[in-house]
Design a protein around this motif. Sequence first.
Motif: not given
Length: 60
Positions: A35, A39, A48
Amino acid sequence: MAEKKAYPLRINAEILSAVQAWADEELRSANAQIEYVLREALRRAGRLPKPAKKKTEDGQ
């Protein structure tokens, strides 16, 4: 924090082993490491979503 959803992932055993070793070095789980890497890649690519602005007590 946003809701987390389960997502099955098929991954090459060598890649998973490398991710697990990296995660161990950074005191994360392999899931948290994946993750984190995703990200960071999204952030660097400008993909994002912007965080929603919080409303103040007076509704503005």
